[in-house]
Design a protein around this motif. Structure first.
Motif, PDB file in Angstrom:
ATOM      1  N   LYS A   1       7.103  21.776  13.546  1.00  0.00           N
ATOM      2  CA  LYS A   1       6.757  20.353  13.485  1.00  0.00           C
ATOM      3  C   LYS A   1       5.338  20.181  12.926  1.00  0.00           C
ATOM      4  CE  LYS A   1       8.109  16.209  14.980  1.00  0.00           C
ATOM      5  NZ  LYS A   1       8.937  15.438  14.112  1.00  0.00           N
ATOM      6  N   ASP A   2       4.380  20.960  13.450  1.00  0.00           N
ATOM      7  CA  ASP A   2       3.001  20.875  12.962  1.00  0.00           C
ATOM      8  C   ASP A   2       2.879  21.414  11.542  1.00  0.00           C
ATOM      9  OD1 ASP A   2       2.108  19.735  15.341  1.00  0.00           O
ATOM     10  OD2 ASP A   2       1.687  21.703  16.240  1.00  0.00           O
ATOM     11  N   MET A   3       3.632  22.460  11.237  1.00  0.00           N
ATOM     12  CA  MET A   3       3.578  23.044   9.900  1.00  0.00           C
ATOM     13  C   MET A   3       4.090  22.072   8.841  1.00  0.00           C
ATOM     14  SD  MET A   3       4.839  26.935  10.440  1.00  0.00           S
ATOM     15  CE  MET A   3       4.351  27.857  11.864  1.00  0.00           C
ATOM     16  N   LEU A   4       5.087  21.266   9.210  1.00  0.00           N
ATOM     17  CA  LEU A   4       5.630  20.288   8.259  1.00  0.00           C
ATOM     18  C   LEU A   4       4.579  19.266   7.850  1.00  0.00           C
ATOM     19  CD1 LEU A   4       9.148  19.580   9.785  1.00  0.00           C
ATOM     20  CD2 LEU A   4       8.653  20.692   7.618  1.00  0.00           C
ATOM     21  N   ASP A   5       3.699  18.923   8.783  1.00  0.00           N
ATOM     22  CA  ASP A   5       2.661  17.933   8.519  1.00  0.00           C
ATOM     23  C   ASP A   5       1.457  18.524   7.789  1.00  0.00           C
ATOM     24  OD1 ASP A   5       4.250  16.072   9.821  1.00  0.00           O
ATOM     25  OD2 ASP A   5       3.317  16.458  11.775  1.00  0.00           O
ATOM     26  N   SER A   6       1.442  19.837   7.606  1.00  0.00           N
ATOM     27  CA  SER A   6       0.332  20.524   6.964  1.00  0.00           C
ATOM     28  C   SER A   6       0.673  20.821   5.508  1.00  0.00           C
ATOM     29  CB  SER A   6       0.045  21.830   7.713  1.00  0.00           C
ATOM     30  OG  SER A   6      -0.843  22.628   6.978  1.00  0.00           O
ATOM     31  N   GLU A   7      -0.353  20.824   4.667  1.00  0.00           N
ATOM     32  CA  GLU A   7      -0.156  21.184   3.261  1.00  0.00           C
ATOM     33  C   GLU A   7      -0.288  22.688   3.045  1.00  0.00           C
ATOM     34  OE1 GLU A   7      -2.587  18.844   0.671  1.00  0.00           O
ATOM     35  OE2 GLU A   7      -1.953  16.967   1.595  1.00  0.00           O
ATOM     36  N   ASP A   8      -0.522  23.423   4.129  1.00  0.00           N
ATOM     37  CA  ASP A   8      -0.721  24.867   4.044  1.00  0.00           C
ATOM     38  C   ASP A   8       0.581  25.650   3.919  1.00  0.00           C
ATOM     39  OD1 ASP A   8      -3.455  24.439   4.309  1.00  0.00           O
ATOM     40  OD2 ASP A   8      -3.406  24.681   6.491  1.00  0.00           O
ATOM     41  N   TYR A   9       1.706  25.002   4.186  1.00  0.00           N
ATOM     42  CA  TYR A   9       2.992  25.703   4.214  1.00  0.00           C
ATOM     43  C   TYR A   9       3.993  25.027   3.292  1.00  0.00           C
ATOM     44  CZ  TYR A   9       0.934  27.515   8.506  1.00  0.00           C
ATOM     45  OH  TYR A   9       0.096  28.087   9.425  1.00  0.00           O
ATOM     46  N   THR A  10       4.839  25.861   2.674  1.00  0.00           N
ATOM     47  CA  THR A  10       5.940  25.342   1.859  1.00  0.00           C
ATOM     48  C   THR A  10       7.219  25.530   2.661  1.00  0.00           C
ATOM     49  OG1 THR A  10       4.778  25.984  -0.145  1.00  0.00           O
ATOM     50  CG2 THR A  10       7.134  25.491  -0.342  1.00  0.00           C
ATOM     51  N   ILE A  11       7.647  24.443   3.280  1.00  0.00           N
ATOM     52  CA  ILE A  11       8.848  24.463   4.117  1.00  0.00           C
ATOM     53  C   ILE A  11       9.740  23.330   3.643  1.00  0.00           C
ATOM     54  CG2 ILE A  11       9.755  24.168   6.448  1.00  0.00           C
ATOM     55  CD1 ILE A  11       6.985  25.027   7.494  1.00  0.00           C
ATOM     56  N   TYR A  12      11.026  23.642   3.475  1.00  0.00           N
ATOM     57  CA  TYR A  12      11.960  22.565   3.155  1.00  0.00           C
ATOM     58  C   TYR A  12      13.380  22.968   3.498  1.00  0.00           C
ATOM     59  CZ  TYR A  12      12.727  25.234  -1.181  1.00  0.00           C
ATOM     60  OH  TYR A  12      13.010  26.221  -2.093  1.00  0.00           O
ATOM     61  N   TRP A  13      14.239  21.958   3.590  1.00  0.00           N
ATOM     62  CA  TRP A  13      15.668  22.125   3.813  1.00  0.00           C
ATOM     63  C   TRP A  13      16.380  21.362   2.719  1.00  0.00           C
ATOM     64  CZ3 TRP A  13      12.125  21.442   7.631  1.00  0.00           C
ATOM     65  CH2 TRP A  13      12.153  22.311   8.724  1.00  0.00           C
ATOM     66  N   GLU A  14      17.495  21.913   2.224  1.00  0.00           N
ATOM     67  CA  GLU A  14      18.301  21.204   1.231  1.00  0.00           C
ATOM     68  C   GLU A  14      19.751  21.670   1.316  1.00  0.00           C
ATOM     69  OE1 GLU A  14      16.392  22.238  -2.480  1.00  0.00           O
ATOM     70  OE2 GLU A  14      17.665  23.996  -2.748  1.00  0.00           O
ATOM     71  N   VAL A  15      20.643  20.773   0.915  1.00  0.00           N
ATOM     72  CA  VAL A  15      22.051  21.159   0.819  1.00  0.00           C
ATOM     73  C   VAL A  15      22.199  21.882  -0.510  1.00  0.00           C
ATOM     74  CG1 VAL A  15      24.432  20.353   0.644  1.00  0.00           C
ATOM     75  CG2 VAL A  15      22.860  19.243   2.241  1.00  0.00           C
ATOM     76  N   GLU A  16      22.509  23.154  -0.415  1.00  0.00           N
ATOM     77  CA  GLU A  16      22.604  23.991  -1.611  1.00  0.00           C
ATOM     78  C   GLU A  16      23.963  23.851  -2.290  1.00  0.00           C
ATOM     79  OE1 GLU A  16      20.421  27.994  -2.392  1.00  0.00           O
ATOM     80  OE2 GLU A  16      22.283  28.424  -1.314  1.00  0.00           O
ATOM     81  N   SER A  17      25.013  23.719  -1.466  1.00  0.00           N
ATOM     82  CA  SER A  17      26.352  23.492  -2.007  1.00  0.00           C
ATOM     83  C   SER A  17      27.200  22.813  -0.945  1.00  0.00           C
ATOM     84  CB  SER A  17      27.013  24.802  -2.460  1.00  0.00           C
ATOM     85  OG  SER A  17      27.278  25.637  -1.353  1.00  0.00           O
ATOM     86  N   SER A  18      28.233  22.135  -1.432  1.00  0.00           N
ATOM     87  CA  SER A  18      29.097  21.408  -0.515  1.00  0.00           C
ATOM     88  C   SER A  18      30.528  21.437  -1.029  1.00  0.00           C
ATOM     89  CB  SER A  18      28.610  19.963  -0.387  1.00  0.00           C
ATOM     90  OG  SER A  18      29.439  19.241   0.490  1.00  0.00           O
ATOM     91  N   GLU A  19      31.392  22.021  -0.218  1.00  0.00           N
ATOM     92  CA  GLU A  19      32.821  22.078  -0.519  1.00  0.00           C
ATOM     93  C   GLU A  19      33.567  21.476   0.664  1.00  0.00           C
ATOM     94  OE1 GLU A  19      33.966  23.254  -3.448  1.00  0.00           O
ATOM     95  OE2 GLU A  19      31.916  23.744  -4.072  1.00  0.00           O
ATOM     96  N   ALA A  20      34.858  21.294   0.532  1.00  0.00           N
ATOM     97  CA  ALA A  20      35.653  20.718   1.617  1.00  0.00           C
ATOM     98  C   ALA A  20      35.640  21.593   2.863  1.00  0.00           C
ATOM     99  CB  ALA A  20      37.097  20.502   1.149  1.00  0.00           C
ATOM    100  N   ASP A  21      35.517  22.918   2.677  1.00  0.00           N
ATOM    101  CA  ASP A  21      35.583  23.822   3.830  1.00  0.00           C
ATOM    102  C   ASP A  21      34.244  24.461   4.198  1.00  0.00           C
ATOM    103  OD1 ASP A  21      35.440  25.370   1.547  1.00  0.00           O
ATOM    104  OD2 ASP A  21      36.780  26.915   2.305  1.00  0.00           O
ATOM    105  N   GLU A  22      33.160  24.108   3.477  1.00  0.00           N
ATOM    106  CA  GLU A  22      31.877  24.728   3.779  1.00  0.00           C
ATOM    107  C   GLU A  22      30.714  23.952   3.158  1.00  0.00           C
ATOM    108  OE1 GLU A  22      30.999  29.256   3.954  1.00  0.00           O
ATOM    109  OE2 GLU A  22      30.655  28.619   1.875  1.00  0.00           O
ATOM    110  N   ILE A  23      29.688  23.747   3.976  1.00  0.00           N
ATOM    111  CA  ILE A  23      28.438  23.159   3.508  1.00  0.00           C
ATOM    112  C   ILE A  23      27.367  24.229   3.690  1.00  0.00           C
ATOM    113  CG2 ILE A  23      26.706  21.350   3.852  1.00  0.00           C
ATOM    114  CD1 ILE A  23      28.963  19.681   5.190  1.00  0.00           C
ATOM    115  N   VAL A  24      26.622  24.511   2.630  1.00  0.00           N
ATOM    116  CA  VAL A  24      25.559  25.504   2.717  1.00  0.00           C
ATOM    117  C   VAL A  24      24.220  24.780   2.712  1.00  0.00           C
ATOM    118  CG1 VAL A  24      24.491  27.546   1.684  1.00  0.00           C
ATOM    119  CG2 VAL A  24      26.969  27.205   1.509  1.00  0.00           C
ATOM    120  N   VAL A  25      23.476  24.959   3.818  1.00  0.00           N
ATOM    121  CA  VAL A  25      22.153  24.359   3.942  1.00  0.00           C
ATOM    122  C   VAL A  25      21.130  25.477   3.807  1.00  0.00           C
ATOM    123  CG1 VAL A  25      20.560  23.100   5.440  1.00  0.00           C
ATOM    124  CG2 VAL A  25      22.997  22.518   5.434  1.00  0.00           C
TER     125      VAL A  25
END
Length: 143
Positions: free
Chosen positions: A71-95
């Protein structure tokens, strides 16, 4: 609405049977165990499939609950942190979760059950993505 009414009726019958201590007593031609089994099946069935946004938010919530310092790291510019949906199919979502360490952690989510397994790839350290022992049901992290 019918599912809710059926669930309430089944729950009521189960409670009545359990409180009377009549596990083998028949209600409407069914034993208490059969009624209880139906209640569990209805309760276990997911309402709907997860959307990409729900899976993404749930994985993010899971990561933050697992490591509150994020939580604190997200608010800092010192870290590169992210989440994204990489792929999405009917039977699987890759985050994909890009960790502050540089590791790429992928959550392979079943959109129906919410069950997910995890892999990790650390560029420059591991040659390929490797499955970990970590599993999670992301439905538990949907707000």
């Amino acid at each position: 609405m019918r599912k809710i009414m059926m669930l309430l009726a089944l729950c009521s019958m189960s409670i009545a049977l359990v409180s009377c201590g009549a596990k083998k007593e028949k209600v409407g031609g069914e034993t208490a165990a059969a009624v209880e089994s139906k209640v569990e099946a209805v309760e276990a069935k997911p309402e709907s499939t997860l959307s990409d946004e729900q899976a993404l938010a749930a994985v993010k919530e899971y990561c933050i609950e697992s490591n509150p310092d994020l939580k604190d790291m997200l608010d800092s510019e010192d870290y590169t942190i992210y989440w994204e949906v990489e792929s999405s199919e009917a039977d699987e979502i890759v985050v994909l979760y890009r960790s502050y360490t540089g590791a790429e952690v992928r959550y392979y989510v079943d959109p129906v059950t919410g069950e997910a397994y995890v892999t990790e790839f650390v560029p420059g350290i591991t040659e390929e993505e490797q499955r970990t022992d970590e599993t999670v049901n992301v439905r538990e992290y949907i707000k």
